[in-house]
Design a protein around this motif. Structure first.
Motif, PDB file in Angstrom:
ATOM      1  N   GLY A 292       1.065  -0.876  -0.205  1.00  0.00           N
ATOM      2  CA  GLY A 292       0.008  -0.099  -0.353  1.00  0.00           C
ATOM      3  C   GLY A 292       0.973   1.283  -0.254  1.00  0.00           C
ATOM      4  O   GLY A 292       0.639   1.679  -0.503  1.00  0.00           O
ATOM      5  N   VAL A 293       1.702   1.073   0.824  1.00  0.00           N
ATOM      6  CA  VAL A 293       3.160   2.545   0.841  1.00  0.00           C
ATOM      7  C   VAL A 293       3.866   2.514  -0.559  1.00  0.00           C
ATOM      8  O   VAL A 293       3.863   4.177  -1.438  1.00  0.00           O
ATOM      9  CB  VAL A 293       3.718   2.329   2.164  1.00  0.00           C
ATOM     10  N   ALA A 294       4.215   1.210  -0.686  1.00  0.00           N
ATOM     11  CA  ALA A 294       5.028   1.770  -2.490  1.00  0.00           C
ATOM     12  C   ALA A 294       3.913   2.651  -3.369  1.00  0.00           C
ATOM     13  O   ALA A 294       3.838   2.973  -4.282  1.00  0.00           O
ATOM     14  CB  ALA A 294       5.219   0.158  -2.890  1.00  0.00           C
ATOM     15  N   ASN A 295       2.757   2.346  -3.359  1.00  0.00           N
ATOM     16  CA  ASN A 295       1.234   2.565  -4.226  1.00  0.00           C
ATOM     17  C   ASN A 295       0.309   3.799  -3.413  1.00  0.00           C
ATOM     18  O   ASN A 295      -0.573   4.081  -4.204  1.00  0.00           O
ATOM     19  CB  ASN A 295       0.193   1.336  -4.352  1.00  0.00           C
TER      20      ASN A 295
ATOM     21  N   GLY B  82      -7.571  -7.215   9.935  1.00  0.00           N
ATOM     22  CA  GLY B  82      -7.751  -7.003  11.573  1.00  0.00           C
ATOM     23  C   GLY B  82      -6.706  -8.165  11.510  1.00  0.00           C
ATOM     24  O   GLY B  82      -7.415  -9.473  11.899  1.00  0.00           O
ATOM     25  N   ASN B  83      -5.907  -7.808  12.837  1.00  0.00           N
ATOM     26  CA  ASN B  83      -4.773  -8.656  13.523  1.00  0.00           C
ATOM     27  C   ASN B  83      -3.819  -8.276  14.592  1.00  0.00           C
ATOM     28  O   ASN B  83      -3.992  -7.066  14.599  1.00  0.00           O
ATOM     29  CB  ASN B  83      -4.379  -9.709  13.138  1.00  0.00           C
ATOM     30  N   TRP B  84      -4.061  -9.085  15.185  1.00  0.00           N
ATOM     31  CA  TRP B  84      -2.824  -8.770  16.469  1.00  0.00           C
ATOM     32  C   TRP B  84      -1.770  -7.526  15.908  1.00  0.00           C
ATOM     33  O   TRP B  84      -1.294  -6.773  16.979  1.00  0.00           O
ATOM     34  CB  TRP B  84      -1.949  -9.768  17.134  1.00  0.00           C
ATOM     35  N   ALA B  85      -1.105  -7.915  15.503  1.00  0.00           N
ATOM     36  CA  ALA B  85       0.159  -7.440  14.577  1.00  0.00           C
ATOM     37  C   ALA B  85      -0.274  -5.759  14.660  1.00  0.00           C
ATOM     38  O   ALA B  85       0.071  -4.693  15.028  1.00  0.00           O
ATOM     39  CB  ALA B  85       1.208  -7.455  13.070  1.00  0.00           C
ATOM     40  N   LEU B  86      -1.632  -5.595  14.048  1.00  0.00           N
ATOM     41  CA  LEU B  86      -2.041  -3.985  13.500  1.00  0.00           C
ATOM     42  C   LEU B  86      -2.974  -3.551  14.277  1.00  0.00           C
ATOM     43  O   LEU B  86      -2.655  -2.340  15.149  1.00  0.00           O
ATOM     44  CB  LEU B  86      -3.521  -4.402  12.571  1.00  0.00           C
ATOM     45  N   GLU B  87      -3.465  -4.450  15.047  1.00  0.00           N
ATOM     46  CA  GLU B  87      -3.454  -4.129  16.736  1.00  0.00           C
ATOM     47  C   GLU B  87      -2.553  -3.103  17.921  1.00  0.00           C
ATOM     48  O   GLU B  87      -2.671  -2.619  18.631  1.00  0.00           O
ATOM     49  CB  GLU B  87      -4.442  -4.875  17.675  1.00  0.00           C
ATOM     50  N   LYS B  88      -2.202  -4.039  18.182  1.00  0.00           N
ATOM     51  CA  LYS B  88      -0.352  -4.372  19.024  1.00  0.00           C
ATOM     52  C   LYS B  88       0.597  -3.856  18.511  1.00  0.00           C
ATOM     53  O   LYS B  88       1.808  -3.580  19.322  1.00  0.00           O
ATOM     54  CB  LYS B  88      -0.519  -5.412  20.218  1.00  0.00           C
TER      55      LYS B  88
ATOM     56  N   LEU C 205      -3.735   3.575   5.780  1.00  0.00           N
ATOM     57  CA  LEU C 205      -3.968   1.769   5.297  1.00  0.00           C
ATOM     58  C   LEU C 205      -3.914   1.049   7.126  1.00  0.00           C
ATOM     59  O   LEU C 205      -4.676   0.336   6.991  1.00  0.00           O
ATOM     60  CB  LEU C 205      -2.712   1.986   4.814  1.00  0.00           C
ATOM     61  N   SER C 206      -3.006   1.513   7.533  1.00  0.00           N
ATOM     62  CA  SER C 206      -3.164   0.344   9.433  1.00  0.00           C
ATOM     63  C   SER C 206      -3.966   0.373   9.785  1.00  0.00           C
ATOM     64  O   SER C 206      -5.384  -0.614  10.186  1.00  0.00           O
ATOM     65  CB  SER C 206      -2.284   0.990  10.311  1.00  0.00           C
TER      66      SER C 206
END
Ligand code: NAD
Length: 298
Positions: free
Chosen positions: A191-194, A211-217, A201-202
Motif C-alpha cells: 500500500g505504501v509503495a502505491n 485486522g489482526n494482533w500485529a495491526l492492533e498492538k 492504511l493500518s
C-alpha cells in the motif's frame, strides 16, 4: 514465597519485577551483567549465581532463550535440578521443544520437584503490564500451586494438558503469529509503495477483515505506533532469531506427526533469510525490511 528468577532478559526482567512488586521475595540472576544492572536499578535483588539464587527458595522460574540453555542449566553436569530440595516448584516459561520440557518434568519427578512448562504470549508490553497469557503443561494440582505466582505476571492462564503441552500450544500460536506478521508487513509495504499513508492504511485494515494482533498492538511500519518496536529501530521486543527458533520447533513438530504446514515452512525460511542478512537481533517485525521496496526516485 521465596522465588529464584533465572533469565532477566526482555521478558524475564519485567516478569521478575512484577513478582517483586507484588511482595514476593525474589532473587534474580542472569549471565548478562547489563540485564542484571537494569533490574537492580529498579530494585530487584540480584544473586551472584544461579546456585546462590536457588538456595532456600520455594519456587524457581526460568525465562531462557532456547532448549539448550534450559537443558544445560538444569540437566547438565552439576545441573541445578540436583540442588533443589523435594517439594520445590519449578516453572520454566522459556519457549523450548516440548520433548525437552517432558525430559525436565521426568527428571523433576524423579527428585520430587514439581515441574511445569509455562511459555507465554503477549510480548514485552504484556510482560511489563503483567498481562501475559500463560500456556501451561503439567499436572493440574501443580498448576494450582503455581497460579498465585502466574497471576502476578499474567492475565490469562490456560492449562493445555500434560508435560510439554504448553510448549505445543505456544509453537502453534507463534507459527500463526510469524505468518501474520509477514502478511501484515507485505500488505503495508504494498500500500505504501502505491502511495497510501501507512497510518490510514493500518487503520483501514485494522477495522476490516484483515485486522489482526500485529495491526492492533505491534505495527511493523515505523511511524505508525509509538509503542511498537518499529518506533525504536526494532530494538528490544521479540528477536528475529527467537521467532526463527520457534518456527523451527513448529517444523520439527510437524515432521514428527506428518502435518502439512506450508505457510509455517515458508515463514521459517523468510525469517532465516532475514537473519542471514544480519537482522537476527532485531525485533521480528523488522521482517518488513525484507519485503519493502526501496523508495521511488523522482
Ligand atoms: P532474551 O534474549 O532477551 O533473554 C534471555 C536471557 O537469558 C538473556 O538475558 C541471557 O543472558 C539469559 N541467560 C541465558 N542463559 C542463562 C543462564 N544459564 N543463566 C542465567 N541467564 C541466562 O530473550 P527474551 O526475549 O526474554 O525471551 C526469553 C524466552 O521467552 C525465549 O524462549 C522466547 O522465545 C520467549 N518469548 C519471548 C517473547 C518476546 O516478546 N521477547 C515473547 C514470548 C516468549
Amino acid at each position: 514465597m521465596k522465588i529464584a528468577f533465572i533469565g532477566l532478559g526482555n521478558m524475564g526482567g519485567p516478569m521478575a519485577l512484577n513478582l517483586h512488586k507484588a511482595g514476593h521475595e525474589v532473587r534474580g540472576v542472569d549471565l548478562s551483567a547489563a540485564a542484571c544492572d537494569k533490574c537492580r536499578a529498579e530494585g530487584l535483588p540480584i544473586a551472584p549465581s544461579a546456585a546462590a539464587a536457588v538456595e532456600g527458595t520455594d519456587a524457581v522460574i526460568s525465562m531462557l532463550p532456547a532448549s539448550q540453555h534450559v537443558e544445560a542449566l538444569f540437566l547438565g553436569a552439576d545441573g541445578l535440578l540436583g540442588r533443589l530440595p523435594a517439594g520445590t516448584l519449578l516453572i520454566d516459561s522459556s519457549t523450548i521443544a516440548a520433548a525437552t520440557s517432558r525430559k525436565l518434568a521426568e527428571a523433576g519427578d524423579a527428585r520430587g520437584v514439581a515441574v511445569l512448562d509455562a511459555p507465554v504470549s503477549g510480548g514485552t508490553g504484556g510482560a511489563v503490564a503483567g498481562t501475559l497469557t500463560f500456556m501451561v503443561g503439567g499436572e493440574a494440582p501443580v498448576l494450582e500451586r503455581a497460579r498465585p505466582l502466574l497471576e502476578k505476571m499474567g492475565a490469562n492462564i490456560f492449562h493445555a494438558g500434560g508435560a510439554g503441552a504448553g510448549q505445543t500450544a505456544k509453537i502453534c500460536n507463534n507459527m500463526l503469529l510469524g505468518v501474520l506478521m509477514i502478511g501484515t508487513a507485505e500488505a503495508l509495504a504494498l500500500g505504501v509503495a502505491n502511495g497510501l499513508d501507512p497510518q490510514v492504511l493500518s487503520e483501514i485494515m485494522r477495522r476490516s477483515s484483515g485486522g489482526n494482533w500485529a495491526l492492533e498492538k505491534y505495527n511493523p511500519m515505523p511511524g505508525v505506533m509509538q509503542t511498537a518496536p518499529a518506533a525504536r529501530g526494532y530494538a528490544g521486543g521479540f528477536g528475529t532469531d527467537l521467532m526463527l527458533k520457534d518456527l523451527g520447533l513448529a517444523q520439527e513438530s510437524a515432521t514428527a506427526v506428518k502435518a502439512a504446514t506450508p505457510l509455517g515452512g515458508l515463514a521459517r525460511n523468510l525469517y532465516a533469510a532475514h537473519s542471514l542478512a544480519g537482522h537476527g537481533a532485531l525485533d521480528f517485525s523488522s521482517i518488513l525490511r525484507l519485503v519493502q521496496p526501496p523508495p521511488r526516485k523522482g
